[in-house]
Write a protein that holds these residues in place. Structure first.
Motif, PDB file in Angstrom:
ATOM      1  N   TYR A  55      -6.788  -9.518  -2.766  1.00 40.56           N
ATOM      2  CA  TYR A  55      -8.065  -8.931  -2.339  1.00 40.56           C
ATOM      3  C   TYR A  55      -7.904  -7.432  -2.108  1.00 40.56           C
ATOM      4  N   ASP A  56      -6.866  -7.041  -1.341  1.00 37.34           N
ATOM      5  CA  ASP A  56      -6.638  -5.616  -1.107  1.00 37.34           C
ATOM      6  C   ASP A  56      -6.267  -4.898  -2.402  1.00 37.34           C
ATOM      7  N   TYR A  57      -5.540  -5.597  -3.263  1.00 34.94           N
ATOM      8  CA  TYR A  57      -5.107  -4.986  -4.514  1.00 34.94           C
ATOM      9  C   TYR A  57      -6.298  -4.619  -5.387  1.00 34.94           C
ATOM     10  N   GLN A  58      -7.304  -5.488  -5.437  1.00 31.76           N
ATOM     11  CA  GLN A  58      -8.474  -5.221  -6.260  1.00 31.76           C
ATOM     12  C   GLN A  58      -9.475  -4.306  -5.558  1.00 31.76           C
ATOM     13  N   ARG A  59      -9.545  -4.391  -4.226  1.00 31.11           N
ATOM     14  CA  ARG A  59     -10.540  -3.601  -3.502  1.00 31.11           C
ATOM     15  C   ARG A  59     -10.093  -2.164  -3.321  1.00 31.11           C
ATOM     16  N   GLN A  60      -8.845  -1.963  -2.952  1.00 28.41           N
ATOM     17  CA  GLN A  60      -8.365  -0.621  -2.635  1.00 28.41           C
ATOM     18  C   GLN A  60      -7.596   0.018  -3.789  1.00 28.41           C
ATOM     19  N   GLN A  61      -7.344  -0.782  -4.842  1.00 27.49           N
ATOM     20  CA  GLN A  61      -6.559  -0.269  -5.967  1.00 27.49           C
ATOM     21  C   GLN A  61      -5.218   0.305  -5.496  1.00 27.49           C
ATOM     22  N   ASP A  62      -4.577  -0.408  -4.566  1.00 29.54           N
ATOM     23  CA  ASP A  62      -3.259   0.036  -4.086  1.00 29.54           C
ATOM     24  C   ASP A  62      -2.175  -0.548  -4.988  1.00 29.54           C
ATOM     25  N   SER A  89       0.807  -1.224   0.000  1.00 27.05           N
ATOM     26  CA  SER A  89       0.000   0.000   0.000  1.00 27.05           C
ATOM     27  C   SER A  89       0.840   1.274   0.000  1.00 27.05           C
TER      28      SER A  89
END
Length: 603
Positions: free
Chosen positions: A261-268, A146
């Motif tokens: 999951y975080d990569y797709q959800r938060q676009q980090d 992130s």
């Protein structure tokens, strides 16, 4: 000014050795009257464009200008060039610039000779272009998924020149407006994503002042660590190009685990690389792209008027320290790149194509596979390359193999996208070699088949096989005779029925005499063949003998039917008795004929 009618230019890669560099003296009459440096740090490359107004303050004409590389970054130089500041790119004419050494002065210097000497009191505007790789250090070296990527640049705020500089300004263009820190070499100012150093007045030759800039840069830090470009030339109208890539993300390495999951959800993962675009020639066709698993269907191909764009999307985003490997290939029509006059040919293609924006290729190997029979090969590269000994590549219908020209180059950027020329000779009559080989090959195959089928190449006779063949032939003869003999039985029945209706004894006896003679002849011939079969197979002979016995019983039943017919015609036997006898006789006869058929069916 008549100096504007010519262009000064050069392309080179920094050599790892200074052997062969000549020493020169600096013309102290030349002065950098005005210097404007623009340093672009908006990508993974450090691109420096320097506009210099050179003045000749002496009393005699000057023949050359010497410029030096920034000593802080000189070891990471990838490309350098020099042109007239007002020259158009499409009007440029490249010239070779030779590396030189200045006595008593360390550093890397190059000398460009003026086509027309710079007269006393005259000025000329030059533009110096430099591209450096691996000069931006990720700082910190590791970041989480992130976090944003910060990099540090270290260079000189002044031009490194052997001449006195009257005034100079350095403008630094950053990738973002987030600046953690920068060296204060007054006067200095920062505005959004731009830092301006200067203007500085009256700086002596070789003056240096280190400038560090720590800022945010989330642009792709993609590096092709190894690339192999194979160009296979065919004189039948096609040029096949296949490129193999090892690509690595050389930015700040990913710290910790990766969460899709975080990569797709938060676009980090701002510094990660999701996709990149490769530019192919406009004539490229049959494009394919695959990795270790196979073809990636998420890649997109877009055909434009002057080029073809291939958007490559790896199966996973690339974070710092991550790598990928893939193969890309396409075909080109040879008439656009291959030219000839008689038996002399010239292949003119790019040594390197656009892989992605702001690309860095650490190690490039170009292999050019020429048609079999090429001679007098000469490679003319647009810059210095390292040649390896030619190899031989054998493929379909080759005899001696095809010559492979191999060239290597390190540390390439977009400025190295230029054409090479490969000169060679090829006798056009050799184009008939492959078709003739195909014709001859088919002819030989058919000839071998004809010989193999028609001739017996066995050294010794196979007694068992010959015995089987003889036995098979004799059995066929027996079956043929039995078929003829069996066709006589209906003839007997027809003669009996005719006799019962006509009561002509003489005609009946004549018909029976002919049928009996033919029956005896067939039975005798079958007996003779049966005796000869005993030598080959006693089992088959026994079966035929059994059939012969049953056939004899059938003949007896036929004779009984003849006798009963004569009695009923003479009135010695009533019709009812005759019908009863005939019914029994016919049933027994059919039973025996069935047994004979079953025996011969087993042969």
């Amino acid at each position: 000014m008549n100096q504007l009618s010519f262009l000064l230019g050069m392309i080179f890669i920094l050599a790892s050795s200074s052997l062969g560099e000549k020493q020169v003296t600096v013309d102290s009459n030349l002065v950098n009257k005005k210097v404007e440096r623009k340093i672009d740090l908006a990508s993974q490359l450090v691109q420096i464009s320097t506009s210099v107004t050179v003045e000749n303050t002496g009393s005699s004409a000057a023949n050359a200008y010497i410029f030096g590389l920034d000593p802080i970054m000189e070891s990471s130089l990838a490309f350098a060039g020099a042109t007239l500041a007002e020259a158009e790119e499409d009007e440029s004419e490249k010239m070779i610039v030779e590396p030189v050494k200045i006595a008593g002065q360390s550093g890397t210097f190059y000398q460009v000779k003026f086509v027309t000497p710079l007269k006393a009191g005259s000025t000329i505007d030059l533009k110096l272009d430099e591209v450096y790789i691996k000069s931006l250090r990720p700082y910190p070296a590791q970041i989480t998924q992130s976090e944003k990527q910060l990099v540090e640049f270290v260079g000189s705020a002044f031009i490194f020149s052997p001449y006195k500089t009257v005034t100079q300004t350095t403008t630094v263009k950053l990738a973002s407006s987030v600046i953690e820190s920068h060296t204060k070499v007054n006067p200095v100012s920062a505005d959004e994503d731009t830092i301006t150093y200067g203007p500085y007045e009256d700086k002596e030759p070789f003056t240096q002042e280190e400038a560090k800039i720590h800022y945010e840069n989330n642009k792709p830090f993609l590096t092709v660590t190894k690339m192999e470009r194979v160009i296979e030339v065919s004189h039948w109208g096609n040029i096949a190009v296949e490129e193999t890539f090892d690509v690595s993300h050389t930015g700040a390495q990913l710290k910790g685990s990766f969460s899709r999951y975080d990569y797709q959800r938060q676009q980090d993962g701002l510094s990660s690389v999701k996709s990149f675009t490769t530019i192919l020639p406009a004539a490229a066709q049959d494009v394919y792209y695959r990795d270790e698993i196979g073809n990636i269907s998420t890649s997109n191909l877009l055909e434009k008027e002057d080029h073809v764009e291939l958007e490559l999307r790896p199966r996973f985003p690339l974070f710092g320290g991550w790598k990928t490997h893939y193969v890309m290939g396409y075909n080109l029509p040879s008439y656009e790149y291959l030219f000839h006059s008689g038996d002399s040919y010239i292949l003119k293609m790019r040594f390197l194509d656009h892989v992605f924006d702001d690309m860095v290729v650490e190690d490039l190997t170009v292999k050019i596979i020429l048609p079999e029979g090429c001679k007098d090969i000469e490679l003319q590269a647009p810059y210095d390359v390292r040649r390896s000994p030619d190899e031989t590549h054998k493929t379909y219908l080759d005899i001696s193999g095809r010559i492979v020209v191999i060239a290597h180059k390190s540390n390439l950027v977009e400025s190295h996208i230029e054409d090479f020329e490969l000169h060679y000779t090829f006798q056009r009559v050799l184009l008939l070699q492959e078709p003739l080989m195909v014709v001859i090959a088919f002819f030989v195959v058919f000839l071998v088949i004809i010989i193999f089928v028609r001739l017996d190449f066995s050294i010794t006779k196979d007694a068992a096989n010959e015995s089987r063949l003889r036995l098979s032939g004799k059995v066929e003869d027996v079956l043929s005779l039995q078929s003829k003999r069996q066709r006589l039985y209906p003839s007997y029945d027809a003669a009996i029925n005719k006799f019962k209706s006509s009561k002509d004894s003489a005609a009946f006896r004549n018909t029976l005499k002919g049928l009996d003679a033919e029956h005896r002849s067939l039975t005798t011939r079958m007996g003779e063949i049966m005796n000869s079969i005993k030598a080959e197979s006693s089992e088959v002979a026994e079966k035929i003998s059994e059939a012969q016995k049953i056939s004899s019983a059938v003949k007896d039943l036929i004779q009984a039917a003849i006798t009963n017919a004569e009695k009923v015609v003479a009135g010695k036997l009533s019709k009812q008795q005759y019908v009863d006898y005939e019914k029994t006789n016919s049933a027994r006869r059919s039973e025996n004929i069935t047994k004979i058929d079953q025996i011969f069916a087993t042969l």
